[in-house]
Scaffold this motif. Structure first.
Motif, PDB file in Angstrom:
ATOM      1  N   LYS A 135     -33.049 -61.737  90.271  1.00 50.75           N
ATOM      2  CA  LYS A 135     -33.280 -63.027  89.612  1.00 50.75           C
ATOM      3  C   LYS A 135     -32.012 -63.831  89.845  1.00 50.75           C
ATOM      4  CE  LYS A 135     -34.124 -65.076  85.021  1.00 50.75           C
ATOM      5  NZ  LYS A 135     -34.528 -64.819  83.619  1.00 50.75           N
ATOM      6  N   GLU A 157     -32.497 -69.561  85.224  1.00 53.02           N
ATOM      7  CA  GLU A 157     -32.102 -69.413  83.823  1.00 53.02           C
ATOM      8  C   GLU A 157     -30.658 -68.918  83.697  1.00 53.02           C
ATOM      9  OE1 GLU A 157     -35.376 -67.054  82.160  1.00 53.02           O
ATOM     10  OE2 GLU A 157     -36.414 -68.928  81.691  1.00 53.02           O
ATOM     11  N   ASP A 199     -45.070 -69.942  82.923  1.00 52.19           N
ATOM     12  CA  ASP A 199     -44.498 -68.694  82.449  1.00 52.19           C
ATOM     13  C   ASP A 199     -45.490 -67.889  81.617  1.00 52.19           C
ATOM     14  OD1 ASP A 199     -42.645 -66.733  82.026  1.00 52.19           O
ATOM     15  OD2 ASP A 199     -41.436 -67.853  80.587  1.00 52.19           O
ATOM     16  N   LYS A 257     -44.569 -65.476  90.041  1.00 50.84           N
ATOM     17  CA  LYS A 257     -45.362 -65.353  88.816  1.00 50.84           C
ATOM     18  C   LYS A 257     -46.765 -65.911  89.038  1.00 50.84           C
ATOM     19  CE  LYS A 257     -41.704 -65.144  85.364  1.00 50.84           C
ATOM     20  NZ  LYS A 257     -41.156 -65.597  84.066  1.00 50.84           N
ATOM     21  N   ARG A 301     -37.063 -62.990  93.165  1.00 53.50           N
ATOM     22  CA  ARG A 301     -38.010 -63.690  92.277  1.00 53.50           C
ATOM     23  C   ARG A 301     -37.996 -65.203  92.484  1.00 53.50           C
ATOM     24  NH1 ARG A 301     -37.242 -63.100  86.835  1.00 53.50           N
ATOM     25  NH2 ARG A 301     -39.391 -62.710  86.212  1.00 53.50           N
ATOM     26  N   GLU A 352     -35.713 -56.817  76.463  1.00 52.77           N
ATOM     27  CA  GLU A 352     -36.033 -58.245  76.430  1.00 52.77           C
ATOM     28  C   GLU A 352     -37.549 -58.395  76.441  1.00 52.77           C
ATOM     29  OE1 GLU A 352     -33.494 -60.782  78.574  1.00 52.77           O
ATOM     30  OE2 GLU A 352     -34.990 -62.344  78.867  1.00 52.77           O
ATOM     31  N   ARG A 353     -38.052 -59.152  75.475  1.00 51.55           N
ATOM     32  CA  ARG A 353     -39.499 -59.330  75.315  1.00 51.55           C
ATOM     33  C   ARG A 353     -40.209 -57.996  75.120  1.00 51.55           C
ATOM     34  NH1 ARG A 353     -38.292 -64.214  73.939  1.00 51.55           N
ATOM     35  NH2 ARG A 353     -37.369 -65.432  75.608  1.00 51.55           N
ATOM     36  N   HIS A 356     -40.813 -66.808  70.441  1.00 51.94           N
ATOM     37  CA  HIS A 356     -42.127 -67.115  71.030  1.00 51.94           C
ATOM     38  C   HIS A 356     -43.331 -66.565  70.279  1.00 51.94           C
ATOM     39  CE1 HIS A 356     -40.066 -67.806  75.202  1.00 51.94           C
ATOM     40  NE2 HIS A 356     -39.737 -68.710  74.296  1.00 51.94           N
ATOM     41  N   PHE A 385     -38.973 -67.382  90.204  1.00 52.14           N
ATOM     42  CA  PHE A 385     -38.974 -68.043  88.891  1.00 52.14           C
ATOM     43  C   PHE A 385     -37.715 -68.910  88.783  1.00 52.14           C
ATOM     44  CE2 PHE A 385     -38.363 -67.604  84.129  1.00 52.14           C
ATOM     45  CZ  PHE A 385     -39.435 -68.404  83.787  1.00 52.14           C
ATOM     46  N   GLU A 408     -45.761 -61.429  75.791  1.00 50.02           N
ATOM     47  CA  GLU A 408     -44.804 -62.396  75.246  1.00 50.02           C
ATOM     48  C   GLU A 408     -45.494 -63.618  74.641  1.00 50.02           C
ATOM     49  OE1 GLU A 408     -41.849 -63.681  78.064  1.00 50.02           O
ATOM     50  OE2 GLU A 408     -40.977 -65.133  76.685  1.00 50.02           O
ATOM     51  N   TYR A 409     -46.412 -64.184  75.382  1.00 51.00           N
ATOM     52  CA  TYR A 409     -47.086 -65.414  74.944  1.00 51.00           C
ATOM     53  C   TYR A 409     -48.534 -65.162  74.544  1.00 51.00           C
ATOM     54  CZ  TYR A 409     -43.093 -67.620  77.318  1.00 51.00           C
ATOM     55  OH  TYR A 409     -41.841 -67.998  77.722  1.00 51.00           O
ATOM     56  N   TRP A 437     -37.780 -54.686  81.514  1.00 51.87           N
ATOM     57  CA  TRP A 437     -36.759 -55.639  81.078  1.00 51.87           C
ATOM     58  C   TRP A 437     -35.857 -54.953  80.033  1.00 51.87           C
ATOM     59  CZ3 TRP A 437     -39.629 -61.056  80.416  1.00 51.87           C
ATOM     60  CH2 TRP A 437     -39.999 -61.517  81.690  1.00 51.87           C
ATOM     61  N   VAL A 456     -34.272 -57.937  84.581  1.00 54.61           N
ATOM     62  CA  VAL A 456     -33.927 -58.891  85.641  1.00 54.61           C
ATOM     63  C   VAL A 456     -32.707 -59.734  85.267  1.00 54.61           C
ATOM     64  CG1 VAL A 456     -36.202 -59.059  86.691  1.00 54.61           C
ATOM     65  CG2 VAL A 456     -35.672 -60.515  84.721  1.00 54.61           C
ATOM     66  N   ASN A 457     -32.496 -59.921  83.972  1.00 57.42           N
ATOM     67  CA  ASN A 457     -31.237 -60.516  83.520  1.00 57.42           C
ATOM     68  C   ASN A 457     -30.232 -59.369  83.445  1.00 57.42           C
ATOM     69  OD1 ASN A 457     -32.302 -63.186  83.100  1.00 57.42           O
ATOM     70  ND2 ASN A 457     -33.305 -62.373  81.264  1.00 57.42           N
TER      71      ASN A 457
HETATM   72  C1  GCU Z   1     -39.439 -65.735  80.456  1.00 58.55           C
HETATM   73  C2  GCU Z   1     -38.883 -64.891  79.368  1.00 58.55           C
HETATM   74  C3  GCU Z   1     -37.478 -64.481  79.637  1.00 58.55           C
HETATM   75  C4  GCU Z   1     -37.369 -63.873  81.029  1.00 58.55           C
HETATM   76  C5  GCU Z   1     -37.913 -64.821  82.055  1.00 58.55           C
HETATM   77  C6  GCU Z   1     -37.981 -64.228  83.452  1.00 58.55           C
HETATM   78  O1  GCU Z   1     -38.859 -66.998  80.437  1.00 58.55           O
HETATM   79  O2  GCU Z   1     -38.954 -65.589  78.139  1.00 58.55           O
HETATM   80  O3  GCU Z   1     -37.108 -63.550  78.658  1.00 58.55           O
HETATM   81  O4  GCU Z   1     -36.058 -63.547  81.329  1.00 58.55           O
HETATM   82  O5  GCU Z   1     -39.224 -65.154  81.717  1.00 58.55           O
HETATM   83  O6  GCU Z   1     -39.076 -63.910  83.893  1.00 58.55           O
HETATM   84  O7  GCU Z   1     -36.971 -64.102  84.126  1.00 58.55           O
END
Ligand code: GCU
Length: 681
Positions: free
Chosen positions: A284, A288, A367, A362, A321, A161-162, A530, A323, A395-396, A153, A203-204
């Motif tokens: 993705k 989101e 998540d 996932k 994905r 990210e994360r 988080h 998600f 992350e979590y 990421w 992925v973003n």
């Molecule tokens: C979680 C995460 C995000 C990520 C997302 C994903 O929500 O907090 O940072 O982009 O998963 O898997 O796309």
């Protein structure tokens, strides 16, 4: 000390004894005839490993016992003489055969490809590093899962990210780094753990990364692919579904628009020109706030198939994905259930995807929480390629400041019986493609590495990275076996070290779960970053992540009769058990049911007493981890010792914070005393 940089390729010196003598006898001479760069990398690894572990020089000249490595067709006469045709026939494209043959005076490692040979060399080094005998070897080893993938990421500005281990080592200031040395070491680590695919960007996909598939970045992306190639790893990119519109080239990204389809075909040709073994795209979409086919009234199959068509003739794949959920939910609305979303979106599309599309699902419906049920999409898709997605990044689960060895969690998911096709239909057999006979299948995970010296921030988090690779290669390995391998390869074979670290790792998931959100309800964390406790952090948000605690009770009603009906997404007895208040397993109770604090669990405790007990015990056990670690002070290099000590200290303190916030919150809500009258605030 290397501060953990060499990780499980540290090759610690082995103790003298009969096994050591055995190794010295066989390993000092190596015979290699092929110039191929992957075979040469295997040779180099062999030298480095053996010279370090045995403290001897490796020669390729001397007579006597030797190690012979090469492909079956590579012209090495020893290799040909040691392996029979029927053995060779069993070796897949990434696997290897290994055999000790006293008559031929060698241990031979043969593969049908150079990558297979490399895996064989890593295998033998691992056997030696964990003090296994090598005089009777005779086996064929193939990876169980086809795709064994890491998703980064990382963003091209250098942020991750994360990411909890520093910045990206792929990028700096919107450019791909010049010096690829660290990336090469990373590829070695990944290859040795069994990984064969890596997507290198988030992925973003933001503005600059959208251009990774354009001439602005492709030459540099191709340099990374070149490093990966040596280690048997294919490079993938995350792409922006709205890519065709990005620089004003087209006015739409509609997957059924002929211009858009052509644009992607041209892109594919351009990419494969630069990277002939390019793996494909990770996408993705409509998730989101990312663009996707919904904008044009199209569905996920339309979107994925368009990309798949562009890649097909080059052998590329699309990893799409699942998600996908409504991230703008109204918290007052109790009917919309985020947990339902992936199934509701993708189940109706089963059978509609091209056969070079893989859906990436996932492990759980939410998540990556410390505890979730297995995603009901596993079992629901009978005619669709699929891979499971885990999150190595914590992350979590403590963000690599807390120790949380996740392999036991992943094992539990992989062993889950979906009942999708007859009595026994385990997730691991869906994921490896055997249950439905898929063309593509496998396992992917979000990486936990960064530019911290030791890669993962918390040194013990390396075990998750190693463990993920090993589990992807062979899901039948146990969490204990994987931990024990990792410990020997990283710290050496001192049994005291091994015993202690193994206990720390194996207890850690349970400990983390105890002092954080209870009984499968999840969340209760600070929004956005988080980290750390915040019981109502997401309670009145738009993210679909609620616990519904009031003065009487807590939990999400996902039953068929009175709740969201999510439980019916499971098959047969799974659906029945989850739906039933009596049969639902304790650890998932609040995921499926809203119950009074006085509800009695299978354990015999009330929910509220369970919350108090788990949090007091969890925090205490977190503190004990530090005590256990202190026992290793004299047995480890100071640098490694101190790194982990620091983190465990922080964890012990932070676990108390969790304990007190959670306990106080529920004491205040419920007004019910702890029967043991411990301090609650
Ligand atoms: C979680 C995460 C995000 C990520 C997302 C994903 O929500 O907090 O940072 O982009 O998963 O898997 O796309």
């Amino acid at each position: 000390s290397d501060s953990g940089y060499n990780a499980w390729l540290s090759y610690p010196v082995l103790p003298h004894g009969s096994l050591y003598d055995q190794y010295v006898k066989w390993c000092g001479t190596v015979k290699v005839t092929e110039e191929n760069e992957t075979i040469q990398a295997a040779l180099q690894e062999w030298r480095q490993g053996i010279e370090s572990m045995l403290d001897i020089k490796v020669s390729s000249e001397s007579e006597g016992l030797c190690i012979a490595i090469g492909t079956f067709q590579g012209g090495n006469a020893v290799i040909r003489s040691v392996f029979a045709e029927d053995t060779i026939a069993k070796v897949g494209s990434e696997g290897f055969a290994i055999r000790t043959r006293a008559e031929a005076g060698c241990i031979a490692i043969g593969g049908s490809t150079p990558a297979g040979v490399l895996h064989g060399v890593f295998h033998l080094l691992r056997l030696i590093g964990s003090l296994s005998p090598i005089e009777q070897l005779d086996e064929v080893v193939n990876p169980v899962n086809g795709l064994r993938m890491i998703n980064h990421w990382d963003n091209v500005d250098g942020s991750v990210e994360r990411g909890y281990a520093g910045r990206s080592f792929f990028y700096e200031n919107n450019r791909i780094v010049d010096d690829l040395e660290r990336i090469r070491d990373y590829a070695r680590l990944m290859s040795s753990a069994g990984i064969n695919a890596i997507s290198i960007n988030n992925v973003n996909v933001h503005e600059w990364e959208t251009l990774f598939i354009s001439p602005a970045y492709l030459p540099d992306v191709s340099r990374i692919a070149g490093v990966f190639r040596v280690y048997g790893i294919r490079l993938f990119l995350s792409v922006n579904f709205a890519g065709p519109m990005h620089e004003g080239e087209l006015e739409t990204a509609d997957p059924l628009d002929p211009g858009v389809r052509q644009w992607w075909k041209n892109k594919a040709a351009e990419i494969y020109e630069a990277i002939p073994d390019f793996g494909g795209f990770v996408v993705k979409a409509d998730s989101e706030n990312r663009p996707g086919p919904f904008t044009y009234g199209r569905d996920h199959a339309d979107g994925a198939n368009m990309l798949a068509e562009a890649l097909e003739s080059f052998g590329g794949i699309v990893i799409w994905r699942c998600f996908v959920y409504n991230c703008k939910q109204d918290w007052r609305d109790r009917k919309t259930d985020r947990a339902r979303a992936a199934y509701d979106h993708f189940k109706p599309l089963d059978g509609k995807f091209n056969d070079n599309v893989i859906l990436q699902i996932k492990n759980g419906p939410m998540d990556f929480q410390v505890r979730e049920p297995v995603s009901p999409l596993f079992g629901a898709l009978e005619r669709t390629n699929q891979v499971i997605e885990f999150q190595i990044a914590q992350e979590y689960t403590g963000q690599q400041r807390h120790v949380c060895y996740l392999v036991p969690q992943w094992k539990e998911v992989m062993e889950f019986n979906t009942h999708a096709k007859g009595e026994t239909s385990l997730v691991k057999h869906i994921v490896d493609g055997s249950l439905w006979g898929n063309r593509y299948s496998g396992i992917a995970a979000v990486s936990n590495v960064g530019n911290n010296k030791n890669w993962t921030g918390h040194l013990l988090a390396q075990a998750n990275l190693y463990g993920f690779g090993r589990l992807a290669w062979n899901p039948d390995l146990s969490a204990e076996e994987i931990a024990s391998e990792w410990i020997s390869l990283t710290f050496g074979t001192d049994p005291v070290v091994s015993g202690t670290i193994s206990r720390i790792l194996l207890d850690s998931w349970n400990i983390y779960e105890s002092y954080t959100a209870p009984l499968g309800v999840g969340w209760m964390i600070n929004p956005e970053h988080h980290y750390g406790p915040n019981v109502d952090g997401y309670e009145y948000s738009q993210w679909g992540t609620y616990h519904y605690a009031d003065h009487q009770g807590i939990g999400v009603d996902r039953t068929v009769q009175t709740g969201t009906g999510y439980s019916a997404q499971y098959i047969g007895s799974n659906a029945e058990h989850y739906d039933s208040l009596e049969d639902c397993p304790d650890e998932l109770l609040l995921f499926f049911h809203h119950v009074p604090y006085t509800h009695v669990l299978h354990s015999g405790k009330t929910v509220i007493q369970h919350i108090y007990d788990a949090h007091f015990e969890g925090a205490e056990r977190a503190a004990e981890l530090l005590t256990m670690w202190s026992g290793l002070k004299e047995r480890l290099t100071e640098d490694l010792y101190v790194q982990v000590e620091d983190r465990l200290q922080e964890q012990a303190g932070h676990a108390k914070e969790w304990r007190d916030q959670i306990n106080s919150y529920f004491y205040r809500k419920s007004g019910i005393e702890d029967i043991n009258m411990r301090s609650i605030y």
